[in-house]
Design an enzyme around this catalytic site. Structure first.
Site, PDB file in Angstrom:
ATOM      1  CG  HIS A  56      -1.958   1.114   1.105  1.00  0.00           C
ATOM      2  ND1 HIS A  56      -3.300   0.866   0.956  1.00  0.00           N
ATOM      3  CD2 HIS A  56      -1.829   2.468   1.085  1.00  0.00           C
ATOM      4  CE1 HIS A  56      -3.960   2.015   0.856  1.00  0.00           C
ATOM      5  NE2 HIS A  56      -3.085   3.004   0.939  1.00  0.00           N
ATOM      6  CG  HIS A  58      -1.020   6.929  -1.862  1.00  0.00           C
ATOM      7  ND1 HIS A  58      -2.220   7.034  -2.525  1.00  0.00           N
ATOM      8  CD2 HIS A  58      -1.280   6.229  -0.732  1.00  0.00           C
ATOM      9  CE1 HIS A  58      -3.175   6.429  -1.823  1.00  0.00           C
ATOM     10  NE2 HIS A  58      -2.624   5.937  -0.718  1.00  0.00           N
ATOM     11  CD  GLN A 151      -7.134  10.745  -2.385  1.00  0.00           C
ATOM     12  OE1 GLN A 151      -5.979  10.386  -2.365  1.00  0.00           O
ATOM     13  NE2 GLN A 151      -7.938  10.581  -1.344  1.00  0.00           N
ATOM     14  CG  HIS A 209      -7.524   4.069   0.223  1.00  0.00           C
ATOM     15  ND1 HIS A 209      -6.960   3.647  -0.953  1.00  0.00           N
ATOM     16  CD2 HIS A 209      -6.572   4.793   0.871  1.00  0.00           C
ATOM     17  CE1 HIS A 209      -5.723   4.105  -1.027  1.00  0.00           C
ATOM     18  NE2 HIS A 209      -5.457   4.803   0.065  1.00  0.00           N
ATOM     19  CD  GLU A 212      -7.082   6.444   5.475  1.00  0.00           C
ATOM     20  OE1 GLU A 212      -7.413   6.449   4.277  1.00  0.00           O
ATOM     21  OE2 GLU A 212      -5.991   6.875   5.884  1.00  0.00           O
ATOM     22  CG  ASP A 308      -1.228   5.172   3.254  1.00  0.00           C
ATOM     23  OD1 ASP A 308      -1.405   5.347   2.038  1.00  0.00           O
ATOM     24  OD2 ASP A 308      -2.087   5.466   4.108  1.00  0.00           O
ATOM     25  CD1 TRP A 314      -3.583  12.294   3.818  1.00  0.00           C
ATOM     26  CD2 TRP A 314      -2.324  12.049   1.985  1.00  0.00           C
ATOM     27  NE1 TRP A 314      -4.376  12.507   2.708  1.00  0.00           N
ATOM     28  CE2 TRP A 314      -3.638  12.367   1.580  1.00  0.00           C
ATOM     29  CE3 TRP A 314      -1.349  11.854   0.994  1.00  0.00           C
ATOM     30  CZ2 TRP A 314      -4.005  12.493   0.237  1.00  0.00           C
ATOM     31  CZ3 TRP A 314      -1.718  11.979  -0.339  1.00  0.00           C
ATOM     32  CH2 TRP A 314      -3.031  12.297  -0.701  1.00  0.00           C
TER      33      TRP A 314
HETATM   34 FE   FE2 Z   1      -3.509   5.090   1.018  1.00  0.00          FE
END
Ligand code: FE2
Length: 427
Positions: A56, A58, A151, A209, A212, A308, A314
């Site tokens: 996982h 990005h 997203q 996802h 979350e 992630d 993030w």
């Molecule tokens: Fe993610």
């Protein structure tokens, strides 16, 4: 005659052996003390592991921390808003340069398989084009799997569905989604159904996802497990994050986990990110932001650890080291018995590889000769130290080497000495 022999390494099961490599594959795991090879690497008893796997990530956002500003609240939602500002002004060259730099970091850390989500809520699909190029360019050393990820919501964003289909047509491997970010619970459930139907029609895997959030009523994992069974997708579906499960009612979870097990839906918590993003609306007590890892494992559900984010809207830290991820995960999930710590290591190697459906992975004869030599004696020590990767081999070729990093001590009243980081085995 071998191309390469790794001599005297400790495997994750703690047996000590030699590994012979020929034509990019593992050709022998045995006592090879009389065999010849083009090169012999002496592991001196150090841990030899199959490569680390991140299911996982990005890669379209990585290494963009601070552009155009930092995430002041530290929340998931501000991160999504910030990414929304950034993604429409990014240029392909900068995204590609950052992705390739990250792949260099990954290679140096022995992280040789990555599943990256790529945002499809962009009519240009620039991130998709860039990451397809990156997938091709790194393919000699990293297996990069891409997930079409709407997203901003499959239905919430007006062109997300069409762009997600376009991305799959362009060669993206896996179907993604974000049901908890759709406008309503009903719309979120409908997005799960629609995306699973797309995956079933195309013979693809699914990785969403999912839930979350700290909202215990976010139950899209239930729909995901249901659709997996209805459409015959067993063993090909993963739910990423599943943080709402942390806060769910125990009675409901006692029904949910058997449904996930029956559907063979895997779980991918992302402990570094979950522990910083979740619980932000709590005062005290403040919830841990992690799903029910040990409880799912006890039901026979595959649970891997994902990373992630590294230096993006993030998350302000990160190093491409899956041992950092497992280290945080075992703390937050309280997996501290020897058996649980060994399992935490397997989660960033074997289990993640299984969730991604990697072929020819692992240390056995006939597998791809991809492995990592660590400055540690066994998996638990590797978790404790997060040590240097002394050598990384990808598909039979040495792609990274690092010198041992012992410390010279000059202490008052004591003779000079060298402090090795791990005393548990002798070289
Ligand atoms: Fe993610």
């Amino acid at each position: 005659m071998f191309d390469l022999i790794v001599k005297g390494g400790t495997l994750p099961n703690e047996s000590v052996t030699d590994i012979g490599i020929r034509d990019g594959k593992i050709a022998a795991i045995d006592d090879l003390s009389t065999a010849e090879a083009g090169e012999i690497i002496d592991a001196t008893g150090d841990l030899v592991s199959p490569p680390f796997v991140d299911p996982h990530f990005h890669m379209d956002a990585t290494l963009s921390y601070g552009i155009p500003r930092i995430n002041a609240s530290g929340t998931l939602l501000e991160g999504i808003g910030l990414w929304g500002e950034l993604k429409h002004v990014m240029q392909a060259e900068e995204v590609k340069a950052r992705a390739l730099e990250y792949c260099d970091w990954a290679a140096s850390m022995g992280l040789l398989a990555i599943r990256s989500h790529v945002d499809t809520c962009d009519d240009r699909l620039m991130g998709v084009e860039v990451l397809l190029e990156v997938r091709r360019e790194v393919s000699d050393y990293i297996d990069l799997q891409l997930v079409a990820f709407p997203q901003d919501g499959l239905f919430r964003d007006p062109t997300a569905y069409e762009n997600t289909i376009r991305a799959l047509d362009m060669g993206v491997d896996v179907v993604g989604g974000i049901p908890h970010f759709e406008r309503t619970m009903a719309e979120g459930a409908r997005s799960v159904t629609t995306l699973c139907e797309v995956a079933a029609a195309r013979g693809l895997m699914v990785d969403m996802h999912c839930d979350e959030t700290d909202d215990p009523m976010s139950r899209h994992i239930e729909t995901l497990a249901y659709e997996t069974q209805r459409l015959g997708l067993q063993g090909r579906v993963a739910g990423s994050h599943l943080t709402s499960m942390h806060s769910m009612d125990n009675y409901y979870v006692s029904k949910l986990l058997p449904l996930m097990a029956e559907a063979q839906v895997a779980a991918i918590p992302n402990p570094l990110i979950n522990i910083v993003l979740q619980g932000r609306h709590d005062t005290f007590p403040k919830r841990r932001g992690l799903t029910r890892v040990k409880e799912m494992q006890a039901m026979g559900i595959d649970v891997g650890w994902g990373q992630d984010c590294v230096l993006d809207p993030w998350y302000s830290l990160g190093t491409a080291d899956m041992l950092d991820v497992a280290f945080m995960g075992l703390h937050v999930a309280q997996m501290t018995s020897p058996e649980e710590m060994r399992r935490a290591f397997e989660m960033v190697t074997e289990v993640n590889a299984r969730i991604m459906g990697l072929k020819d992975y692992g240390l056995q004869v006939g597998s791809k000769a991809s492995l990592v030599l660590l400055d540690a004696g066994n998996p638990i020590e590797a978790l404790r130290l997060r040590p240097d990767r002394l050598c990384v081999i990808a598909k039979g070729k040495v792609i990274a080497r690092k010198m041992r990093n012992d410390t010279s001590l000059s202490l008052p009243g004591r003779p000079a000495s060298v402090r090795r980081r791990h005393p548990a085995h002798s070289r």
